[in-house]
Enzyme design. Structure first.
Site, PDB file in Angstrom:
ATOM      1  N   LYS A 116      30.579  36.214  14.505  1.00  0.00           N
ATOM      2  CA  LYS A 116      31.176  35.629  13.301  1.00  0.00           C
ATOM      3  C   LYS A 116      32.602  36.090  13.058  1.00  0.00           C
ATOM      4  CE  LYS A 116      27.471  34.452  10.298  1.00  0.00           C
ATOM      5  NZ  LYS A 116      26.751  34.767   9.079  1.00  0.00           N
ATOM      6  N   GLU A 200      33.370  38.618   2.116  1.00  0.00           N
ATOM      7  CA  GLU A 200      33.910  37.340   1.636  1.00  0.00           C
ATOM      8  C   GLU A 200      33.799  37.259   0.123  1.00  0.00           C
ATOM      9  OE1 GLU A 200      31.759  34.158   3.482  1.00  0.00           O
ATOM     10  OE2 GLU A 200      32.720  34.458   5.434  1.00  0.00           O
ATOM     11  N   HIS A 235      16.865  29.477   3.994  1.00  0.00           N
ATOM     12  CA  HIS A 235      17.737  29.132   5.119  1.00  0.00           C
ATOM     13  C   HIS A 235      17.099  28.177   6.112  1.00  0.00           C
ATOM     14  CE1 HIS A 235      20.471  31.996   3.402  1.00  0.00           C
ATOM     15  NE2 HIS A 235      19.517  32.905   3.410  1.00  0.00           N
ATOM     16  N   ARG A 292      25.392  23.083  19.863  1.00  0.00           N
ATOM     17  CA  ARG A 292      24.263  22.319  20.414  1.00  0.00           C
ATOM     18  C   ARG A 292      24.097  21.062  19.568  1.00  0.00           C
ATOM     19  NH1 ARG A 292      21.315  23.655  15.866  1.00  0.00           N
ATOM     20  NH2 ARG A 292      21.543  25.823  15.277  1.00  0.00           N
TER      21      ARG A 292
HETATM   22  C1  MV4 Z   1      27.945  32.302   1.647  1.00  0.00           C
HETATM   23  C2  MV4 Z   1      27.434  31.959   0.364  1.00  0.00           C
HETATM   24  C3  MV4 Z   1      28.253  32.157  -0.723  1.00  0.00           C
HETATM   25  N1  MV4 Z   1      29.511  32.661  -0.554  1.00  0.00           N
HETATM   26  N2  MV4 Z   1      29.194  32.798   1.750  1.00  0.00           N
HETATM   27  C4  MV4 Z   1      23.877  31.754   4.074  1.00  0.00           C
HETATM   28  C5  MV4 Z   1      23.622  31.635   5.538  1.00  0.00           C
HETATM   29  C6  MV4 Z   1      24.949  31.831   6.200  1.00  0.00           C
HETATM   30  N3  MV4 Z   1      25.116  30.865   7.240  1.00  0.00           N
HETATM   31  C7  MV4 Z   1      25.960  31.676   5.122  1.00  0.00           C
HETATM   32  N4  MV4 Z   1      25.279  31.663   3.867  1.00  0.00           N
HETATM   33  C8  MV4 Z   1      25.944  31.707   2.685  1.00  0.00           C
HETATM   34  N5  MV4 Z   1      27.222  32.159   2.754  1.00  0.00           N
HETATM   35  C9  MV4 Z   1      29.936  32.962   0.663  1.00  0.00           C
HETATM   36  N6  MV4 Z   1      31.173  33.466   0.792  1.00  0.00           N
HETATM   37  C10 MV4 Z   1      26.144  31.446   0.284  1.00  0.00           C
HETATM   38  C11 MV4 Z   1      25.394  31.317   1.449  1.00  0.00           C
HETATM   39  C12 MV4 Z   1      24.091  30.736   1.282  1.00  0.00           C
HETATM   40  C13 MV4 Z   1      23.773  29.510   1.895  1.00  0.00           C
HETATM   41  C14 MV4 Z   1      24.691  28.800   2.678  1.00  0.00           C
HETATM   42  C15 MV4 Z   1      24.348  27.613   3.271  1.00  0.00           C
HETATM   43  C16 MV4 Z   1      23.087  27.082   3.070  1.00  0.00           C
HETATM   44  C17 MV4 Z   1      22.163  27.743   2.318  1.00  0.00           C
HETATM   45  C18 MV4 Z   1      22.489  28.966   1.718  1.00  0.00           C
HETATM   46  C19 MV4 Z   1      21.544  29.627   0.936  1.00  0.00           C
HETATM   47  C20 MV4 Z   1      21.878  30.812   0.353  1.00  0.00           C
HETATM   48  C21 MV4 Z   1      23.138  31.371   0.535  1.00  0.00           C
END
Ligand code: MV4
Length: 674
Positions: A116, A200, A235, A292
């Site tokens: 990442k 972040e 997720h 993918r």
């Molecule tokens: C975040 C966020 C809020 N702020 N980043 C969750 C999985 C990972 N791929 C990134 N995720 C998140 N990153 C910041 N700066 C909230 C999430 C997040 C989320 C993101 C996408 C889809 C579902 C989610 C569920 C909870 C939190």
């Protein structure tokens, strides 16, 4: 173009890839585990190679064994599907080393997006928007704390090597930072073997919006628009749609161009997805890139009319992209629902077992576009299982993806709701009713999407449903009476009784158990001339029904309620599908049970004094457990005496018209020994 490829996957995605191969005249080779010897994907391919035991580790994750299978069958390329080895650098590398084309991006692109923090540095250089934050190498705790203070709270700590939400900590205040950092690092070290973190700005109520990109080996790169996948549970995506609703053309274009820039920055080739997190303002930020084809690719296929697997095959075969950015057009709206064998009421635990009955809405498997204008409503079903197959604990318990298209989002939504209504699954529990609730919920219907939708509306989404009990029970009784010949129609041994029935009153007590709450109760069916009633819980209501001839469809009227539904009968269990709900009732054969209890093995006695009105067997008749043997009438009620066990009738001791005393033995049954 290739003339033979190996599909290194199983389930619906293997079937999906095989469908495109078939259309393009490319031979396909399946690989399969012990548990998948009779799986649908094996039947969908032209050849199949057994690669090992049932667990993924012993089969679908065996790099060498799969490459050997490709070599042995003369496959020129390997399609990895999603999951399993699809983002495994070593596998991609070994395919190329063996002279087999890996249908996916170059190894270096997989590697670049694997970390990442490294990916963020690359994206920053390519001017792809990033969430304000720190993704440097220096992990000095004092420096990290200072960075967090500078970003401003709340901040989110993420494991640099993480993914799928693991190893994330929200920090609300500077005072909490130190402890959160320590705990995040511990989890990162134990989960990913690397404790590096990044920081972040924490976005509240974000949306998950992603862009489908494609690049070829000739410098071409395009985006096939966007998808919203905000509706997730822990997720795991639950519903996905294309295009992402409610975004201006300008934002969508900016996001598409940013995604193409991201792909170009890592010299991407093939199908990829750039995931963005979007603030309520519409500002979007790069999260990660999946190297993918994704589970939800069909919604993009529906709105673009393009076959993304065909694009993958062409690009892997060194052809240029089939269309330019200007040639790609969006048409309407598509939504996908993932139907899982799982138990929402038990924390969504996977639910295994045989699919005894599986009926999906009328639709077409693996269709790509929206069909010709004026053609029937487009519903696509991608499934890797058939009725009779078993959902095992070895793999992802997805039963099917249901994908619908509409001219507008509203139209697609209405079609999805109707399609979910038409899904019938008997065997494992499913999330169909849960999906229906989300689809018809206010926030989803209005497009008010964010990643917290399910949690925020938890109470409404999980409130106990008021199921249409009376209607379903009437339909179950209709199916039972049809089966047992209580109706004047239908071919059964009971036809012998119709004369008696037509000329006098008829009453039958039906014992039921409601499998939703395990309650047991009785229902009394009565007919007097043209009048039929059902009595339940002291209330007697007019009752009539029709249907059941050949198919499972019944119509019933009970009191002033009308119901149409389908009844799937599994032994003595009646699964009723009506008004979008499934209710299951088990028939308690009261008299067979009485005979069981009183008569013991092979002895069949009258449960009360009465008159024999029908003898349905004769010496020598071979019967199953529950086969009706003799019908008695007592106090104007009809009672059926069923076989307590399988066997052969050796003696019948009474004839029609005989009066019998309570406890008298009626016939002798030679019980089949096991
Ligand atoms: C975040 C966020 C809020 N702020 N980043 C969750 C999985 C990972 N791929 C990134 N995720 C998140 N990153 C910041 N700066 C909230 C999430 C997040 C989320 C993101 C996408 C889809 C579902 C989610 C569920 C909870 C939190």
């Amino acid at each position: 173009m290739f003339n033979k490829i190996l599909i290194a996957n199983r389930g619906e995605i293997a079937c999906r890839v095989a469908a495109t191969c078939k259309r393009l005249g490319i031979a396909s080779v399946a690989v399969y585990s012990d548990a998948d010897a009779d799986a649908k994907h094996v039947a969908a391919c032209d050849e199949a190679v057994h690669i090992g035991g049932s667990s993924a580790k012993e089969s679908y994750l065996r790099v060498e064994r799969i490459i050997e299978a490709a070599r042995a069958t003369g496959a020129q390329a390997v399609h990895p599907g999603y999951g399993f080895l699809s983002e495994n650098e070593d596998f991609a590398q070994q395919c190329e080393a063996a002279g087999i084309v890996f249908i996916g991006p170059p190894v270096a692109a997989i590697a670049a997006m694997g970390s990442k923090a490294a990916a963020k540095a690359l994206m920053h250089a390519a001017a792809v928007p990033l969430v304000p934050g720190y993704h440097g190498e220096d992990q000095n705790p004092t420096l990290l704390h200072r960075e967090a203070d500078a970003i401003g709270y709340p901040v989110l700590l993420k494991a640099s090597a993480g993914g799928g939400g693991k190893g994330m900590r929200v920090v609300e205040r500077s005072e909490d930072f130190e402890a959160a950092l320590a705990s995040c690092k511990r989890e990162a070290a134990s989960s990913f073997g690397n404790d590096r973190v990044l920081i972040e700005k924490y976005l509240t109520r974000p949306r998950h919006v992603e862009v489908q990109v494609f690049a070829d080996r000739h410098g071409g790169a395009v985006y096939l628009f966007d998808r919203d996948c905000s509706v997730q549970r822990r997720h795991q995506k639950v519903l996905e749609e294309a295009p992402a609703p409610g975004l201006s053309a300008e934002i969508k274009r900016e996001m598409g161009e940013a995604a193409v820039a991201a792909a170009r920055a890592v010299n991407y080739v093939g199908a990829g997805t750039v995931e963005f997190i979007m603030a309520p303002s519409g500002d979007f930020y790069f999260m990660e890139m999946n190297t993918r084809l994704q589970v939800e690719h069909p919604v993009t296929e529906m709105v673009t009319g393009q076959d993304l697997v065909e694009w993958q095959l062409r690009v892997a075969g060194d052809e240029p992209l089939p269309l330019t950015q200007e040639q790609l057009k969006l048409d309407g709206h598509a939504i996908e629902a993932r139907i899982y064998a799982e138990h929402p009421a038990r924390g969504f635990l996977p639910s295994t077992g045989t699919l005894k009955h599986l009926r999906m809405p009328e639709g077409v498997e693996f269709v790509i576009g929206m069909g010709e204008p004026g053609r029937k409503a487009p519903v696509r079903i991608d499934s890797g299982v058939r009725e009779g197959d078993t959902i095992t604990p070895f793999y992802d318990p997805m039963i099917a993806k249901l994908i619908v298209h509409g001219a507008t989002r509203e139209e697609a939504l209405a079609r999805m709701s109707r399609a979910l209504h038409a899904c019938e699954v008997v065997g494992p529990h499913t999330n169909v009713e849960f999906l229906q609730r989300i689809v018809t919920s206010e926030p989803f219907a209005t497009g008010d999407l964010d990643t917290g939708l399910i949690e925020r509306h938890h109470d409404a989404l999980f409130a106990p449903v008021k199921k249409p009990f009376k209607e379903a029970l009437a339909l179950a009784c209709a199916a039972l009476l049809t089966r047992e010949g209580g109706a004047a129609h239908g071919a059964s041994p009971w036809d012998a009784l119709s004369h008696w029935r037509l000329n006098s009153g008829y009453t039958q007590t039906l014992g039921w158990r409601n499998l939703d709450d395990e309650s047991a109760f009785t229902v009394t069916f009565a007919r007097d001339g043209d009048t039929q009633t059902l009595e339940h819980d002291g209330v007697s209501e007019g009752f009539s029904w029709s249907g059941g001839a050949g198919e499972h469809e019944f119509r019933a009227t009970i009191g002033d309620a009308r119901a149409t539904g389908r009844v799937f009968v599994d032994g003595d269990t009646f699964h009723v599908f009506c008004l979008g709900e499934t209710l299951s009732f088990e028939w308690q054969n009261l008299l067979a049970h009485a005979a069981d209890a009183e008569g013991g093995e092979g002895r069949l006695t009258a449960p009360m004094p009465g008159k024999v009105i029908a003898v349905l067997v004769e010496p020598g008749t071979v019967v199953e457990k529950g086969t009706p043997l003799i019908v008695m009438e007592a106090m104007k009620m009809e009672h059926t005496i069923g076989a307590p066990a399988a066997g052969t009738v050796s003696e019948v001791l009474y004839a029609v018209g005989d009066q019998v005393a309570d406890g008298a033995q009626l016939l002798v049954l030679d019980v089949q020994s096991a």
